[in-house]
Each structure stands twice: as structure tokens, then as C-alpha cells.
Motif scaffolding. Structure first.
Motif, PDB file in Angstrom:
ATOM      1  N   VAL A   1      45.618  49.453   9.063  1.00  0.00           N
ATOM      2  CA  VAL A   1      44.541  49.358   8.076  1.00  0.00           C
ATOM      3  C   VAL A   1      43.208  49.601   8.781  1.00  0.00           C
ATOM      4  CG1 VAL A   1      43.251  47.752   6.593  1.00  0.00           C
ATOM      5  CG2 VAL A   1      45.738  47.865   6.433  1.00  0.00           C
ATOM      6  N   LYS A   2      43.056  48.990   9.958  1.00  0.00           N
ATOM      7  CA  LYS A   2      41.825  49.168  10.742  1.00  0.00           C
ATOM      8  C   LYS A   2      41.656  50.622  11.162  1.00  0.00           C
ATOM      9  CE  LYS A   2      39.231  47.126  14.535  1.00  0.00           C
ATOM     10  NZ  LYS A   2      39.285  46.366  15.785  1.00  0.00           N
ATOM     11  N   LEU A   3      42.759  51.242  11.625  1.00  0.00           N
ATOM     12  CA  LEU A   3      42.716  52.650  12.029  1.00  0.00           C
ATOM     13  C   LEU A   3      42.317  53.530  10.856  1.00  0.00           C
ATOM     14  CD1 LEU A   3      43.295  55.063  13.936  1.00  0.00           C
ATOM     15  CD2 LEU A   3      45.685  54.949  13.192  1.00  0.00           C
ATOM     16  N   ALA A   4      42.978  53.331   9.701  1.00  0.00           N
ATOM     17  CA  ALA A   4      42.688  54.151   8.519  1.00  0.00           C
ATOM     18  C   ALA A   4      41.227  54.024   8.113  1.00  0.00           C
ATOM     19  CB  ALA A   4      43.606  53.742   7.363  1.00  0.00           C
ATOM     20  N   GLU A   5      40.717  52.786   8.164  1.00  0.00           N
ATOM     21  CA  GLU A   5      39.315  52.571   7.782  1.00  0.00           C
ATOM     22  C   GLU A   5      38.361  53.221   8.793  1.00  0.00           C
ATOM     23  OE1 GLU A   5      36.485  49.028   5.993  1.00  0.00           O
ATOM     24  OE2 GLU A   5      38.584  48.612   6.406  1.00  0.00           O
ATOM     25  N   LEU A   6      38.708  53.137  10.094  1.00  0.00           N
ATOM     26  CA  LEU A   6      37.873  53.772  11.130  1.00  0.00           C
ATOM     27  C   LEU A   6      37.856  55.291  10.974  1.00  0.00           C
ATOM     28  CD1 LEU A   6      38.792  51.733  14.353  1.00  0.00           C
ATOM     29  CD2 LEU A   6      36.536  51.877  13.284  1.00  0.00           C
ATOM     30  N   LEU A   7      39.023  55.877  10.706  1.00  0.00           N
ATOM     31  CA  LEU A   7      39.088  57.335  10.517  1.00  0.00           C
ATOM     32  C   LEU A   7      38.244  57.733   9.309  1.00  0.00           C
ATOM     33  CD1 LEU A   7      42.906  57.995  11.103  1.00  0.00           C
ATOM     34  CD2 LEU A   7      41.047  58.508  12.681  1.00  0.00           C
ATOM     35  N   GLY A   8      38.370  56.960   8.232  1.00  0.00           N
ATOM     36  CA  GLY A   8      37.581  57.235   7.040  1.00  0.00           C
ATOM     37  C   GLY A   8      36.096  57.110   7.306  1.00  0.00           C
ATOM     38  N   SER A   9      35.721  56.063   8.026  1.00  0.00           N
ATOM     39  CA  SER A   9      34.310  55.838   8.348  1.00  0.00           C
ATOM     40  C   SER A   9      33.749  56.956   9.218  1.00  0.00           C
ATOM     41  CB  SER A   9      34.162  54.483   9.053  1.00  0.00           C
ATOM     42  OG  SER A   9      32.821  54.239   9.356  1.00  0.00           O
ATOM     43  N   PHE A  10      34.553  57.378  10.215  1.00  0.00           N
ATOM     44  CA  PHE A  10      34.127  58.474  11.091  1.00  0.00           C
ATOM     45  C   PHE A  10      33.863  59.726  10.254  1.00  0.00           C
ATOM     46  CE2 PHE A  10      34.487  62.071  13.840  1.00  0.00           C
ATOM     47  CZ  PHE A  10      34.051  61.662  15.081  1.00  0.00           C
ATOM     48  N   ALA A  11      34.833  60.078   9.419  1.00  0.00           N
ATOM     49  CA  ALA A  11      34.708  61.292   8.612  1.00  0.00           C
ATOM     50  C   ALA A  11      33.560  61.175   7.616  1.00  0.00           C
ATOM     51  CB  ALA A  11      36.020  61.561   7.880  1.00  0.00           C
ATOM     52  N   GLY A  12      33.426  59.992   7.000  1.00  0.00           N
ATOM     53  CA  GLY A  12      32.363  59.791   6.019  1.00  0.00           C
ATOM     54  C   GLY A  12      30.981  59.914   6.621  1.00  0.00           C
ATOM     55  N   GLN A  13      30.807  59.336   7.818  1.00  0.00           N
ATOM     56  CA  GLN A  13      29.491  59.401   8.471  1.00  0.00           C
ATOM     57  C   GLN A  13      29.173  60.805   8.989  1.00  0.00           C
ATOM     58  OE1 GLN A  13      28.285  55.887  11.007  1.00  0.00           O
ATOM     59  NE2 GLN A  13      30.432  55.338  10.684  1.00  0.00           N
ATOM     60  N   ALA A  14      30.212  61.556   9.361  1.00  0.00           N
ATOM     61  CA  ALA A  14      29.998  62.894   9.930  1.00  0.00           C
ATOM     62  C   ALA A  14      29.836  63.963   8.848  1.00  0.00           C
ATOM     63  CB  ALA A  14      31.161  63.264  10.854  1.00  0.00           C
ATOM     64  N   THR A  15      30.133  63.625   7.593  1.00  0.00           N
ATOM     65  CA  THR A  15      30.079  64.608   6.508  1.00  0.00           C
ATOM     66  C   THR A  15      28.717  64.557   5.825  1.00  0.00           C
ATOM     67  OG1 THR A  15      32.449  64.368   6.142  1.00  0.00           O
ATOM     68  CG2 THR A  15      31.189  65.360   4.361  1.00  0.00           C
ATOM     69  N   GLU A  16      28.104  65.731   5.680  1.00  0.00           N
ATOM     70  CA  GLU A  16      26.748  65.780   5.123  1.00  0.00           C
ATOM     71  C   GLU A  16      26.691  66.370   3.722  1.00  0.00           C
ATOM     72  OE1 GLU A  16      25.010  67.985   8.274  1.00  0.00           O
ATOM     73  OE2 GLU A  16      24.608  66.227   9.503  1.00  0.00           O
ATOM     74  N   THR A  17      27.812  66.948   3.248  1.00  0.00           N
ATOM     75  CA  THR A  17      27.812  67.554   1.917  1.00  0.00           C
ATOM     76  C   THR A  17      28.718  66.754   0.981  1.00  0.00           C
ATOM     77  OG1 THR A  17      29.514  69.052   2.731  1.00  0.00           O
ATOM     78  CG2 THR A  17      27.282  69.906   2.669  1.00  0.00           C
ATOM     79  N   ALA A  18      28.648  67.099  -0.321  1.00  0.00           N
ATOM     80  CA  ALA A  18      29.419  66.368  -1.335  1.00  0.00           C
ATOM     81  C   ALA A  18      30.920  66.490  -1.064  1.00  0.00           C
ATOM     82  CB  ALA A  18      29.091  66.910  -2.719  1.00  0.00           C
ATOM     83  N   ILE A  19      31.628  65.361  -1.216  1.00  0.00           N
ATOM     84  CA  ILE A  19      33.065  65.322  -0.937  1.00  0.00           C
ATOM     85  C   ILE A  19      33.838  65.625  -2.221  1.00  0.00           C
ATOM     86  CG2 ILE A  19      34.966  63.842  -0.192  1.00  0.00           C
ATOM     87  CD1 ILE A  19      32.839  62.218   1.398  1.00  0.00           C
ATOM     88  N   LYS A  20      34.752  66.611  -2.137  1.00  0.00           N
ATOM     89  CA  LYS A  20      35.594  66.961  -3.287  1.00  0.00           C
ATOM     90  C   LYS A  20      36.945  66.248  -3.233  1.00  0.00           C
ATOM     91  CE  LYS A  20      35.991  71.190  -4.686  1.00  0.00           C
ATOM     92  NZ  LYS A  20      36.286  72.646  -4.580  1.00  0.00           N
ATOM     93  N   GLY A  21      37.466  66.082  -2.012  1.00  0.00           N
ATOM     94  CA  GLY A  21      38.795  65.482  -1.896  1.00  0.00           C
ATOM     95  C   GLY A  21      39.016  64.833  -0.539  1.00  0.00           C
ATOM     96  N   ILE A  22      39.997  63.938  -0.492  1.00  0.00           N
ATOM     97  CA  ILE A  22      40.397  63.275   0.769  1.00  0.00           C
ATOM     98  C   ILE A  22      41.916  63.407   0.860  1.00  0.00           C
ATOM     99  CG2 ILE A  22      40.454  61.104   2.060  1.00  0.00           C
ATOM    100  CD1 ILE A  22      38.056  60.179   0.262  1.00  0.00           C
TER     101      ILE A  22
END
Length: 528
Positions: A331-352
Motif C-alpha cells: 500500500v505504501k509502495l503504491a501510494e509512493l509511486l502514485g505520489s511520484f507520478a502525480g508530482q512529476a506530471t504537469e498536464t491534465a491526467i486522462k488515465g492511470i
């Protein structure tokens, strides 16, 4: 600090003891649920709220519940909880769907007998000294057809009891599989067929937009002349005015009603109708059921607050007490991966898209996906958590996809998260080693191994000499200490990634200087 729970309705004293035994502080204030103002005033200090039907968990109550993590309803019906508002607030809503199932099923069977043999009216007449033997001609149950509308937990218990009474049982339930129907000995039919064939019809379905007034005038018209109707499920499933007309005309031979559109029912169209048996919502009212649901809700809430186990939640994937410790690092890993990707993304997200490979693919991926989506949305919506994240993603038109695979590479467990934007797809992957610590193992297809600290510097650059020296100098001049330094590249001279753990914040002017280095393409300070 021990989690603090409020019991705001009348609940068995045994529930208080369970909370205490499991390590929770508990306040037993059984009358506060009826006092909306008082509840709103005190709810902010509690992590858990245990209720029955008297407490109304409204949007206003939830707005005041700053620390609330879980609402537990002792019983099956959660009409008194605003689930969308709870979900948006990140509060888990649990019920106890099995604690009163037998009691409710038994009441439906008892009501069927009562109406078939006119027992309440015969009792009143006899006690009045009238001895009207010829007036109360009953109907036999043996060999009759019982139609179940809803064949879940309670409905299947009624089916079992009815088969024991030598009844034929047919069922309408869109979620009932042919295999399950066969297993419990019922015939699966559509609603019109059930209405036409059943001698007795009993309702065991929740109240939804699709089931509201499922028994209306047109449904009654399709019923056998003289059929009997039993409702111990929810008020609102039956059009009471239409049923009264059918009882008066004799189209419906009798009705046994435990639940009403408006409760408490002081006045109702059904009162005084011929051959109607009414009880005041007694479906779950046995001492055994009251004890069972109280114990269950206390155990479920305590397990969540102390161990992170989630059971019978209506707005969150279940996590058993056994799997919670094993699942926690992922759960911690999944949240960290999500957080990393979310912080590094600068445009609108269409899908995960989340891919699970190896042992982790056999785990509770619903919970892991909820954690990953939480991480992605956290930079944008600080209050998001595993309960509210999937709903918030859906509201924003973000599609969520999860894929499971057997192990292919060297890692026993592997999660890859890909963010899909209008411009591109960006992925980050990680694993959990035997020490239980999550590691990043790939970013944008570039292999590297890194632990994520509280403060990280993420740089994408062209692989050319001089970059590391300049980066180190800028951080040194800014007084920023480097804790760990991780590098990866596609190939010599091509795209490279630098992931640096630092002690504390990096000043804005230092980030600008790093961005100005010739080889640098992107610079981000990340927080975990």
C-alpha cells in the motif's frame, strides 16, 4: 495515542468492552445521536462513530468530523448515513450485513404464516370472546410457490427455510448466478414470471432508484389473484396506496408488512385494510441479533482503527486482518509511486494504469489501486485518501485500469504505474524487498534503484559530462546536504535521470540554477 470512538445510539454494553479490549477509548452516549446540535459539537474529537438507526450522519455532521475515520452501523441499512459525503470526506462507512440476517429471515417466515392463517385478527377476535371459527379460513403453505425478490444473504436463508417447509422457491435477482441458484435450490426467473407464478411474494432487496416501488399497481396487476405479499426489507419498495386498493378488491389475498415508506408509521394507507398484518420494523429485533450486530460493529471498527483491516465497508475495498500486515508495505509502495507520478506530471491526467506482477498480483489489488490513485491525486487534493480517491478520479473523468501478471523479470513483486496525459504516457515502477521497504526501480523506462526520502530532487537531463559537478556545486552553495544520490540512463549520451535525497528544502533560486544547466530538461522538488 489510542483511537477514540463515540457510541451515539443504544448499543449492547458488550460492544463497549470489545472496543476497550482492542485498545480503543470509548464514550458511550446513547442519547446524543438524537441531538444533532450536540453531536455536531462533539464529533470532531472522535476517530470512530458507532451508530444504529437513530443517529443521522449528515453532511453537516461530517463537516464537523475533522478526525473521523470510520462510521460503523450496527445493522444492515445505512439510509441514515450520507455515504457520498462520507466518501468525499474520506470516512469509511461499514455495516454488519450478517449479524441480523437469520432474525430478519425468521421474521419474514413468521409474517408469512401470520398472514396465511390470519393469526393476529383471529387472536384479537378470540380474546374478545367472539369465537369466529368460520371467519378465519387460512391458506396452506406446503406445495405453494414462494417468489423471492432479492436473493442475497437474507433471501437465501428464507429460501432454505421455505424449502424445508416443502415450498417451491423461485427468485428474481439480477446478481444471482445460475450456479448459485442451483446450489441453494431455487429457480432463477425474471420479475414478470415471478409475479405471475408466485402464491407468496417476499421482498429482500435494498431500496435503490431501481427497486423503489418495485411492487406498484402494474406489478400487482401481474400477480396471481389472491397472492400474498410480505415485506420485511425496506419501506418504499411497495406502493402502499396501490397495495391498499388491491387488498380492498381482493386482488391481493393478504399482506404482511414490517417496514413503511415513512417511519415511525403512526398513520398509513395500509392500516385497517382487510387481512393485513403490520409490525413496527421488528425484522432485526431479537436479543440475539441486537447482541450480534453490536459485537460485529465493535470488532470491525476496532480492527480498522488498530490494525487497518477493513470489512463490510460500503465505500472501500475490504482488507482482512490477516492480509493487512502483508499488504501494508505494498500500500505504501503504491501510494509512493502514485505520489511520484502525480508530482512529476504537469498536464491534465486522462488515465492511470497500474500493472501488478508476481506475488503482488495475487494480493488485494483493489486496495492497492485505491492507494496508488490517492498518491496521484494528493498533490492536487490534499484531503484525498484511499476511500475518496477512486470517486474523485471518476468525477474528474480519469479512467483507472489495473492489470495482473505472473512474474517475468528478476523481481518477485513489481508494481508499475503509468500516468496517461493528452501529450504522453509517463511510468514509474517499484518493488518491496525483504526488509519491507519500498524502492523505486524504474522511471520512464530507465532502470535505477532508489529509496524515497521525505525531500527528493528529481532531474531529467541529457547524459553529458559536467552535469553532476554543476549540480553538486549549486546544492553545496545553497547549503543543501545530499543524503543519497541515484543515477540512471537509457544509454551513453542519451536521456538520463538523477534522483537525489536531500536534507530539507531546496531554495527556489537553487532550483532555477539547476534548471538553467545546459543538459537539464526538467527539475522537480518532490515531497513524500
Amino acid at each position: 495515542m489510542a483511537p477514540k470512538v463515540l457510541i451515539s445510539d443504544k448499543l449492547s454494553a458488550a460492544a463497549v468492552e470489545i472496543f476497550k479490549e482492542r485498545g480503543c477509548e470509548v464514550d458511550f452516549l446513547p442519547d446524543v445521536g438524537k441531538d444533532k446540535e450536540k453531536l455536531a459539537e462533539i464529533i470532531g474529537q472522535y476517530d470512530g462513530l458507532a451508530i444504529r438507526s437513530a443517529t443521522k450522519v449528515t453532511e453537516k455532521i461530517l463537516a464537523a468530523a475533522d478526525n473521523l475515520k470510520v462510521v460503523g452501523r450496527a445493522g444492515i441499512g445505512v439510509d441514515n448515513v450520507d455515504i457520498p459525503a462520507a466518501t468525499a470526506k474520506g470516512v469509511i462507512v461499514m455495516n454488519t450485513p450478517f449479524g441480523n440476517a437469520i432474525t430478519t429471515a425468521e421474521h419474514a417466515v413468521a409474517m408469512m404464516f401470520a398472514v396465511a392463517r390470519q393469526i393476529p385478527a383471529a387472536d384479537a377476535s378470540t380474546q374478545a370472546g367472539k369465537w369466529e371459527k368460520s371467519k378465519f379460513m387460512g391458506t396452506e403453505i406446503t406445495s405453494k410457490t414462494l417468489g423471492l425478490i432479492g436473493c442475497g444473504n437474507i433471501g437465501s436463508i428464507v429460501a432454505d427455510r421455505a424449502i424445508g417447509l416443502k415450498m417451491r422457491v423461485i427468485a428474481f435477482d439480477p446478481f444471482l448466478s445460475e450456479e448459485r441458484a442451483q446450489d441453494i435450490g431455487v429457480e432463477k426467473v425474471d420479475l414478470d414470471t415471478l409475479l405471475a407464478r408466485a402464491d407468496f411474494i417476499t421482498l429482500h432487496t435494498p431500496l435503490t432508484d431501481k427497486t423503489r416501488n418495485i411492487i406498484d399497481a402494474s406489478a400487482i396487476e401481474k400477480m396471481k389473484h389472491g397472492a400474498y405479499l410480505i415485506n420485511c426489507a425496506r419501506g418504499g419498495l411497495v406502493d402502499e396506496v396501490a397495495l391498499r386498493a388491491a387488498l380492498d378488491s381482493g386482488k391481493v389475498g393478504g399482506a404482511a408488512i414490517d417496514v413503511f415508506a415513512e417511519e415511525p408509521a403512526k398513520e398509513n394507507p395500509l392500516f385497517g385494510a382487510p387481512n393485513v398484518v403490520c409490525t413496527p420494523h421488528l425484522g432485526a429485533s431479537t436479543s440475539e441479533a441486537q447482541e450480534n450486530v453490536a459485537l460485529q460493529v465493535a470488532e470491525q471498527m476496532a480492527d480498522y482503527l488498530i490494525k487497518g483491516a477493513v470489512s463490510n465497508a460500503l465505500n472501500m475495498p475490504s482488507i482482512t486482518a490477516e492480509e493487512a500486515p502483508k499488504l501494508t508495505p505494498f500500500v505504501k509502495l503504491a501510494e509512493l509511486l502514485g505520489s511520484f507520478a502525480g508530482q512529476a506530471t504537469e498536464t491534465a491526467i486522462k488515465g492511470i494504469r497500474i500493472e501488478y506482477e508476481g506475488d503482488v498480483a495475487e494480493m488485494n489489488v483493489k486496495a492497492l489501486t485505491a492507494a496508488a490513485v490517492t498518491g496521484v491525486l494528493q498533490p492536487l487534493l490534499q484531503t484525498v485518501n484511499m476511500v475518496s480517491a477512486p470517486v474523485m478520479a471518476k468525477e474528474r473523468g480519469i479512467t483507472i485500469e489495473d492489470i495482473r501478471r505472473e512474474q517475468h523479470g528478476v523481481y518477485e513483486n513489481y508494481i508499475r504505474l503509468t500516468i496517461i496525459t493528452e501529450r504522453q504516457e509517463r511510468s514509474v515502477a517499484g518493488t518491496v524487498f525483504s526488509d519491507g521497504k519500498p524502492r523505486i526501480i524504474q522511471i520512464k523506462g530507465i532502470n535505477m534503484e532508489a529509496e524515497l526520502g521525505a525531500n527528493m530532487l528529481y532531474v531529467t537531463n541529457d547524459d553529458k559530462p559536467g552535469f553532476i559537478g554543476q549540480l553538486g556545486s549549486i546544492l553545496g552553495e545553497a547549503g543543501v546536504n545530499i543524503a543519497t544520490f541515484n543515477l540512471g540512463r537509457k544509454a551513453e549520451g542519451e536521456q538520463a535521470i538523477c534522483l537525489v535525497e536531500v536534507d530539507g528544502e531546496i531554495p527556489a533560486d537553487a532550483l532555477e540554477k539547476i534548471a538553467a544547466i545546459g543538459q537539464v530538461n526538467q527539475v522537480k522538488q518532490l515531497h513524500f
